[in-house]
Design a protein around this motif. Structure first.
Motif, PDB file in Angstrom:
ATOM      1  N   PRO A 283       8.924  13.692   0.932  1.00  0.00           N
ATOM      2  CA  PRO A 283       9.658  12.942  -0.093  1.00  0.00           C
ATOM      3  C   PRO A 283      10.639  11.922   0.492  1.00  0.00           C
ATOM      4  CG  PRO A 283      10.333  15.246  -0.082  1.00  0.00           C
ATOM      5  CD  PRO A 283       9.180  15.119   0.866  1.00  0.00           C
ATOM      6  N   GLU A 284      11.200  12.212   1.667  1.00  0.00           N
ATOM      7  CA  GLU A 284      12.133  11.264   2.278  1.00  0.00           C
ATOM      8  C   GLU A 284      11.410   9.988   2.700  1.00  0.00           C
ATOM      9  OE1 GLU A 284      11.900  14.490   3.557  1.00  0.00           O
ATOM     10  OE2 GLU A 284      13.608  15.296   2.464  1.00  0.00           O
ATOM     11  N   GLY A 285      10.214  10.137   3.269  1.00  0.00           N
ATOM     12  CA  GLY A 285       9.423   8.973   3.672  1.00  0.00           C
ATOM     13  C   GLY A 285       8.988   8.147   2.482  1.00  0.00           C
ATOM     14  N   THR A 286       8.625   8.838   1.393  1.00  0.00           N
ATOM     15  CA  THR A 286       8.228   8.140   0.177  1.00  0.00           C
ATOM     16  C   THR A 286       9.407   7.382  -0.416  1.00  0.00           C
ATOM     17  OG1 THR A 286       6.556   9.822  -0.261  1.00  0.00           O
ATOM     18  CG2 THR A 286       7.214   8.444  -2.108  1.00  0.00           C
ATOM     19  N   ASP A 287      10.571   8.026  -0.453  1.00  0.00           N
ATOM     20  CA  ASP A 287      11.769   7.348  -0.953  1.00  0.00           C
ATOM     21  C   ASP A 287      12.108   6.137  -0.089  1.00  0.00           C
ATOM     22  OD1 ASP A 287      12.045   9.147  -3.029  1.00  0.00           O
ATOM     23  OD2 ASP A 287      13.525  10.380  -1.972  1.00  0.00           O
ATOM     24  N   ALA A 288      11.949   6.271   1.221  1.00  0.00           N
ATOM     25  CA  ALA A 288      12.220   5.154   2.130  1.00  0.00           C
ATOM     26  C   ALA A 288      11.268   3.996   1.867  1.00  0.00           C
ATOM     27  CB  ALA A 288      12.110   5.616   3.579  1.00  0.00           C
ATOM     28  N   PHE A 289       9.994   4.293   1.570  1.00  0.00           N
ATOM     29  CA  PHE A 289       9.034   3.239   1.243  1.00  0.00           C
ATOM     30  C   PHE A 289       9.481   2.457   0.015  1.00  0.00           C
ATOM     31  CE2 PHE A 289       5.658   2.010  -1.660  1.00  0.00           C
ATOM     32  CZ  PHE A 289       5.025   1.030  -0.908  1.00  0.00           C
TER      33      PHE A 289
ATOM     34  N   GLU B 177      12.454   2.298  -1.422  1.00  0.00           N
ATOM     35  CA  GLU B 177      13.714   1.595  -1.177  1.00  0.00           C
ATOM     36  C   GLU B 177      13.483   0.338  -0.342  1.00  0.00           C
ATOM     37  OE1 GLU B 177      16.230   4.557   0.563  1.00  0.00           O
ATOM     38  OE2 GLU B 177      16.328   5.713  -1.293  1.00  0.00           O
ATOM     39  N   GLY B 178      12.589   0.431   0.644  1.00  0.00           N
ATOM     40  CA  GLY B 178      12.254  -0.736   1.453  1.00  0.00           C
ATOM     41  C   GLY B 178      11.610  -1.832   0.617  1.00  0.00           C
ATOM     42  N   LEU B 179      10.750  -1.435  -0.316  1.00  0.00           N
ATOM     43  CA  LEU B 179      10.122  -2.409  -1.206  1.00  0.00           C
ATOM     44  C   LEU B 179      11.168  -3.088  -2.087  1.00  0.00           C
ATOM     45  CD1 LEU B 179       7.651  -3.811  -2.371  1.00  0.00           C
ATOM     46  CD2 LEU B 179       7.276  -1.795  -3.813  1.00  0.00           C
ATOM     47  N   GLU B 180      12.112  -2.314  -2.604  1.00  0.00           N
ATOM     48  CA  GLU B 180      13.197  -2.900  -3.398  1.00  0.00           C
ATOM     49  C   GLU B 180      14.021  -3.876  -2.567  1.00  0.00           C
ATOM     50  OE1 GLU B 180      15.716  -0.336  -5.703  1.00  0.00           O
ATOM     51  OE2 GLU B 180      14.014   0.932  -6.257  1.00  0.00           O
ATOM     52  N   ASP B 181      14.298  -3.529  -1.315  1.00  0.00           N
ATOM     53  CA  ASP B 181      15.056  -4.422  -0.433  1.00  0.00           C
ATOM     54  C   ASP B 181      14.322  -5.741  -0.220  1.00  0.00           C
ATOM     55  OD1 ASP B 181      17.040  -2.537  -0.185  1.00  0.00           O
ATOM     56  OD2 ASP B 181      16.333  -1.789   1.758  1.00  0.00           O
ATOM     57  N   ILE B 182      13.020  -5.666  -0.020  1.00  0.00           N
ATOM     58  CA  ILE B 182      12.215  -6.881   0.160  1.00  0.00           C
ATOM     59  C   ILE B 182      12.268  -7.746  -1.098  1.00  0.00           C
ATOM     60  CG2 ILE B 182       9.840  -7.735   0.390  1.00  0.00           C
ATOM     61  CD1 ILE B 182       9.392  -5.320   2.300  1.00  0.00           C
TER      62      ILE B 182
ATOM     63  N   HIS C  85       0.879  -1.175   0.000  1.00  0.00           N
ATOM     64  CA  HIS C  85       0.000   0.000   0.000  1.00  0.00           C
ATOM     65  C   HIS C  85       0.911   1.218   0.000  1.00  0.00           C
ATOM     66  CE1 HIS C  85      -3.633  -2.310   0.465  1.00  0.00           C
ATOM     67  NE2 HIS C  85      -2.978  -3.049   1.334  1.00  0.00           N
ATOM     68  N   ALA C  86       1.100   1.793  -1.164  1.00  0.00           N
ATOM     69  CA  ALA C  86       2.035   2.897  -1.359  1.00  0.00           C
ATOM     70  C   ALA C  86       1.474   4.198  -0.793  1.00  0.00           C
ATOM     71  CB  ALA C  86       2.326   3.061  -2.844  1.00  0.00           C
ATOM     72  N   PRO C  87       2.371   5.132  -0.467  1.00  0.00           N
ATOM     73  CA  PRO C  87       1.920   6.457  -0.027  1.00  0.00           C
ATOM     74  C   PRO C  87       1.126   7.154  -1.125  1.00  0.00           C
ATOM     75  CG  PRO C  87       4.290   6.202   0.298  1.00  0.00           C
ATOM     76  CD  PRO C  87       3.826   5.020  -0.480  1.00  0.00           C
ATOM     77  N   ILE C  88       0.154   7.967  -0.721  1.00  0.00           N
ATOM     78  CA  ILE C  88      -0.622   8.718  -1.700  1.00  0.00           C
ATOM     79  C   ILE C  88       0.247   9.805  -2.316  1.00  0.00           C
ATOM     80  CG2 ILE C  88      -2.832   8.208  -0.619  1.00  0.00           C
ATOM     81  CD1 ILE C  88      -2.760  10.990   0.614  1.00  0.00           C
ATOM     82  N   ASN C  89      -0.185  10.350  -3.427  1.00  0.00           N
ATOM     83  CA  ASN C  89       0.639  11.321  -4.143  1.00  0.00           C
ATOM     84  C   ASN C  89       0.860  12.608  -3.368  1.00  0.00           C
ATOM     85  OD1 ASN C  89       1.455  10.114  -6.726  1.00  0.00           O
ATOM     86  ND2 ASN C  89      -0.732   9.765  -6.887  1.00  0.00           N
ATOM     87  N   ASP C  90      -0.047  12.988  -2.477  1.00  0.00           N
ATOM     88  CA  ASP C  90       0.194  14.157  -1.623  1.00  0.00           C
ATOM     89  C   ASP C  90       1.400  13.918  -0.727  1.00  0.00           C
ATOM     90  OD1 ASP C  90      -1.839  15.647  -2.677  1.00  0.00           O
ATOM     91  OD2 ASP C  90      -3.281  15.165  -1.093  1.00  0.00           O
ATOM     92  N   ALA C  91       1.566  12.687  -0.247  1.00  0.00           N
ATOM     93  CA  ALA C  91       2.709  12.349   0.598  1.00  0.00           C
ATOM     94  C   ALA C  91       4.016  12.453  -0.175  1.00  0.00           C
ATOM     95  CB  ALA C  91       2.543  10.947   1.179  1.00  0.00           C
ATOM     96  N   ASN C  92       3.971  12.230  -1.474  1.00  0.00           N
ATOM     97  CA  ASN C  92       5.183  12.372  -2.291  1.00  0.00           C
ATOM     98  C   ASN C  92       5.712  13.796  -2.231  1.00  0.00           C
ATOM     99  OD1 ASN C  92       4.946   9.711  -3.079  1.00  0.00           O
ATOM    100  ND2 ASN C  92       3.963  10.193  -5.023  1.00  0.00           N
ATOM    101  N   ARG C  93       4.808  14.765  -2.194  1.00  0.00           N
ATOM    102  CA  ARG C  93       5.214  16.170  -2.131  1.00  0.00           C
ATOM    103  C   ARG C  93       5.542  16.606  -0.705  1.00  0.00           C
ATOM    104  NH1 ARG C  93       1.255  16.072  -6.019  1.00  0.00           N
ATOM    105  NH2 ARG C  93      -0.439  16.452  -4.582  1.00  0.00           N
ATOM    106  N   LYS C  94       4.756  16.160   0.268  1.00  0.00           N
ATOM    107  CA  LYS C  94       4.918  16.613   1.653  1.00  0.00           C
ATOM    108  C   LYS C  94       6.048  15.903   2.387  1.00  0.00           C
ATOM    109  CE  LYS C  94       0.068  17.853   2.079  1.00  0.00           C
ATOM    110  NZ  LYS C  94      -1.214  17.494   2.680  1.00  0.00           N
TER     111      LYS C  94
END
Length: 105
Positions: A16-22, A24-29, A5-14
């Motif tokens: 960006p570090e948390g979205t990038d971490a999500f 990257e975490g998915l890639e690690d999994i 369940h990915a962050p919503i697009n508003d979270a991408n703007r507000k």
């Protein structure tokens, strides 16, 4: 099976570090899954995908949107990295069944 369940697009703007971490975490999994296993990635990616020809080999012929949003670009790149394809846009659906309806109020 990996349920996302990915962050919503508003979270991408507000946030960006948390979205990038999500992402990257998915890639690690996905990197931890052995190559001989089949990966089924499903969930809500809050992604919109358009009909760009450069994405057609990944998303198929029948995306529902007029533009690709940031989550759409990220999921396409993730699929490209792990040799995955999207099946929800590979089959033709009635136009009213291609998108989730959102109440105007």
């Amino acid at each position: 099976i990996v349920n996302v369940h990915a962050p919503i697009n508003d979270a991408n703007r507000k946030d960006p570090e948390g979205t990038d971490a999500f992402w990257e975490g998915l890639e690690d999994i996905l990197n931890k899954i052995p190559d001989k296993h089949t990966i089924i990635l499903l969930g809500d990616f809050n992604a919109q995908l358009d009909k760009e020809k450069k994405y057609r080999h990944i998303i198929g012929k029948y995306p529902a949107h007029l533009r690709t949003n940031s989550n759409g670009k990220r999921i396409v790149e993730l699929c490209r990295s792990f040799n995955l394809v999207m099946k929800s846009t590979a089959f033709k659906h009635l136009p009213r069944k291609q998108k989730t309806w959102k109440s105007p109020n």
